[in-house]
Design a protein around this motif. Structure first.
Motif, PDB file in Angstrom:
ATOM      1  N   ARG A 168      35.595  36.644  36.653  1.00 34.40           N
ATOM      2  CA  ARG A 168      36.436  36.182  37.802  1.00 34.40           C
ATOM      3  C   ARG A 168      37.039  35.154  37.653  1.00 34.40           C
ATOM      4  O   ARG A 168      38.086  34.584  38.404  1.00 34.40           O
ATOM      5  CB  ARG A 168      35.499  36.737  38.861  1.00 34.40           C
ATOM      6  CG  ARG A 168      35.929  36.486  40.459  1.00 34.40           C
ATOM      7  CD  ARG A 168      35.001  36.604  40.716  1.00 34.40           C
ATOM      8  NE  ARG A 168      35.434  36.392  42.442  1.00 34.40           N
ATOM      9  CZ  ARG A 168      35.045  35.497  43.653  1.00 34.40           C
ATOM     10  NH1 ARG A 168      34.343  35.129  43.185  1.00 34.40           N
ATOM     11  NH2 ARG A 168      35.668  35.593  44.420  1.00 34.40           N
ATOM     12  N   ASP A 169      35.891  34.102  37.511  1.00 30.90           N
ATOM     13  CA  ASP A 169      35.979  32.575  36.950  1.00 30.90           C
ATOM     14  C   ASP A 169      37.508  32.585  36.389  1.00 30.90           C
ATOM     15  O   ASP A 169      38.657  31.806  36.668  1.00 30.90           O
ATOM     16  CB  ASP A 169      34.933  31.474  36.406  1.00 30.90           C
ATOM     17  CG  ASP A 169      33.701  31.662  37.702  1.00 30.90           C
ATOM     18  OD1 ASP A 169      34.215  32.229  39.001  1.00 30.90           O
ATOM     19  OD2 ASP A 169      33.240  31.549  37.163  1.00 30.90           O
ATOM     20  N   ILE A 170      37.581  32.710  35.588  1.00 29.40           N
ATOM     21  CA  ILE A 170      38.435  33.051  34.011  1.00 29.40           C
ATOM     22  C   ILE A 170      40.724  34.217  34.817  1.00 29.40           C
ATOM     23  O   ILE A 170      41.553  32.662  35.264  1.00 29.40           O
ATOM     24  CB  ILE A 170      38.737  33.716  32.887  1.00 29.40           C
ATOM     25  CG1 ILE A 170      37.646  33.118  32.003  1.00 29.40           C
ATOM     26  CG2 ILE A 170      40.395  34.153  32.122  1.00 29.40           C
ATOM     27  CD1 ILE A 170      37.164  33.764  30.780  1.00 29.40           C
ATOM     28  N   GLY A 189      45.344  32.631  39.022  1.00 33.37           N
ATOM     29  CA  GLY A 189      45.397  32.889  40.226  1.00 33.37           C
ATOM     30  C   GLY A 189      44.610  34.237  41.087  1.00 33.37           C
ATOM     31  O   GLY A 189      44.658  34.686  42.509  1.00 33.37           O
ATOM     32  N   ILE A 190      43.957  35.335  40.481  1.00 33.62           N
ATOM     33  CA  ILE A 190      44.412  36.335  40.868  1.00 33.62           C
ATOM     34  C   ILE A 190      42.706  37.243  41.142  1.00 33.62           C
ATOM     35  O   ILE A 190      41.734  36.382  40.431  1.00 33.62           O
ATOM     36  CB  ILE A 190      44.677  37.670  40.937  1.00 33.62           C
ATOM     37  CG1 ILE A 190      44.443  37.742  38.456  1.00 33.62           C
ATOM     38  CG2 ILE A 190      46.619  37.693  40.270  1.00 33.62           C
ATOM     39  CD1 ILE A 190      44.862  39.144  38.058  1.00 33.62           C
ATOM     40  N   TYR A 227      38.847  48.949  41.408  1.00 35.09           N
ATOM     41  CA  TYR A 227      37.842  49.127  40.129  1.00 35.09           C
ATOM     42  C   TYR A 227      36.915  48.710  39.715  1.00 35.09           C
ATOM     43  O   TYR A 227      36.070  48.656  39.627  1.00 35.09           O
ATOM     44  CB  TYR A 227      38.252  49.902  39.139  1.00 35.09           C
ATOM     45  CG  TYR A 227      38.946  49.807  38.033  1.00 35.09           C
ATOM     46  CD1 TYR A 227      38.013  49.125  36.947  1.00 35.09           C
ATOM     47  CD2 TYR A 227      39.517  49.162  37.522  1.00 35.09           C
ATOM     48  CE1 TYR A 227      38.425  48.860  35.895  1.00 35.09           C
ATOM     49  CE2 TYR A 227      40.834  48.216  37.056  1.00 35.09           C
ATOM     50  CZ  TYR A 227      39.778  48.176  35.663  1.00 35.09           C
ATOM     51  OH  TYR A 227      40.391  47.756  34.304  1.00 35.09           O
ATOM     52  N   LEU A 228      36.877  47.238  39.398  1.00 32.63           N
ATOM     53  CA  LEU A 228      35.916  46.361  38.892  1.00 32.63           C
ATOM     54  C   LEU A 228      34.977  45.509  39.778  1.00 32.63           C
ATOM     55  O   LEU A 228      33.629  45.243  39.993  1.00 32.63           O
ATOM     56  CB  LEU A 228      36.891  45.398  37.483  1.00 32.63           C
ATOM     57  CG  LEU A 228      36.988  45.750  36.767  1.00 32.63           C
ATOM     58  CD1 LEU A 228      38.550  44.257  35.607  1.00 32.63           C
ATOM     59  CD2 LEU A 228      36.136  46.056  35.725  1.00 32.63           C
ATOM     60  N   GLU A 262      41.852  43.385  31.300  1.00 33.47           N
ATOM     61  CA  GLU A 262      40.378  43.930  32.318  1.00 33.47           C
ATOM     62  C   GLU A 262      39.674  45.184  31.698  1.00 33.47           C
ATOM     63  O   GLU A 262      38.563  44.990  31.656  1.00 33.47           O
ATOM     64  CB  GLU A 262      41.035  44.019  33.554  1.00 33.47           C
ATOM     65  CG  GLU A 262      41.248  43.207  34.539  1.00 33.47           C
ATOM     66  CD  GLU A 262      42.127  43.529  36.024  1.00 33.47           C
ATOM     67  OE1 GLU A 262      41.116  42.525  36.433  1.00 33.47           O
ATOM     68  OE2 GLU A 262      42.518  44.349  35.978  1.00 33.47           O
ATOM     69  N   SER A 263      40.331  45.786  30.457  1.00 31.93           N
ATOM     70  CA  SER A 263      40.122  47.487  30.706  1.00 31.93           C
ATOM     71  C   SER A 263      38.421  46.462  29.266  1.00 31.93           C
ATOM     72  O   SER A 263      37.343  47.693  29.197  1.00 31.93           O
ATOM     73  CB  SER A 263      40.589  48.033  29.825  1.00 31.93           C
ATOM     74  OG  SER A 263      41.754  47.439  28.431  1.00 31.93           O
TER      75      SER A 263
END
Length: 150
Positions: free
Chosen positions: A122-124, A130-131, A136-137, A95-96
């Motif tokens: 978000r799709d990936i 499944g999260i 923060y994002l 995510e970073s």
């Protein structure tokens, strides 16, 4: 590859970034990255070497992250976007990297590109793990939707 020289430049670059000297950090980290010629001793399959290889591979990825962060601080948004695209392709769950990929185009007023990157992330994460993205994002995404200054 000279592992010691790579580690020294990495360490000095990380310290320079922490000290608020992104121009020094970017130079040192690029030097470290230029030294990299793939994982060390790929032909050796011994636990000690595998552990060292994992450590150095993690340091290599962190060097990319820190270098891109330094270059973003220097205003080189357009320069780092292609590199960030390659990095998120190779490390889609980090995510970073996505965070920087959101800020790079947004920092140049290309909010639509940043929002598209968020949707892709978000799709990936949703499809593969499944999260949802980290809090923060999601907050960063909401700020972009509200049109907050970047």
């Amino acid at each position: 590859m000279d592992i010691r020289a790579f580690e020294q430049r990495f360490t000095r670059g990380a310290k320079a970034l922490t000290a608020g000297r992104p121009e020094v950090a970017a130079g040192l980290l690029r030097e470290a990255l230029d030294m990299w010629h793939g994982p060390p001793a790929p032909e050796i399959d011994v636990e000690t070497v595998r552990c060292e290889r994992r450590r150095l591979n993690a340091m290599h990825l962190t060097a990319f992250e820190l270098c891109v962060e330094a270059e973003l601080r220097l205003g080189l948004h357009n320069w780092v976007i292609p590199e960030l695209e390659r990095l998120v392709e190779a490390h889609p769950f980090r995510e970073s990297l996505w965070e920087m990929l959101l800020w790079a185009p947004a920092g140049r007023g290309r909010r639509a590109e940043a929002l598209a990157a968020y949707r892709r992330m978000r799709d990936i994460l949703s499809t593969e793990l499944g999260i949802e993205p980290a809090d923060y994002l999601r907050r960063q995404h909401q700020e972009m939707l509200r049109g907050a200054p970047l």
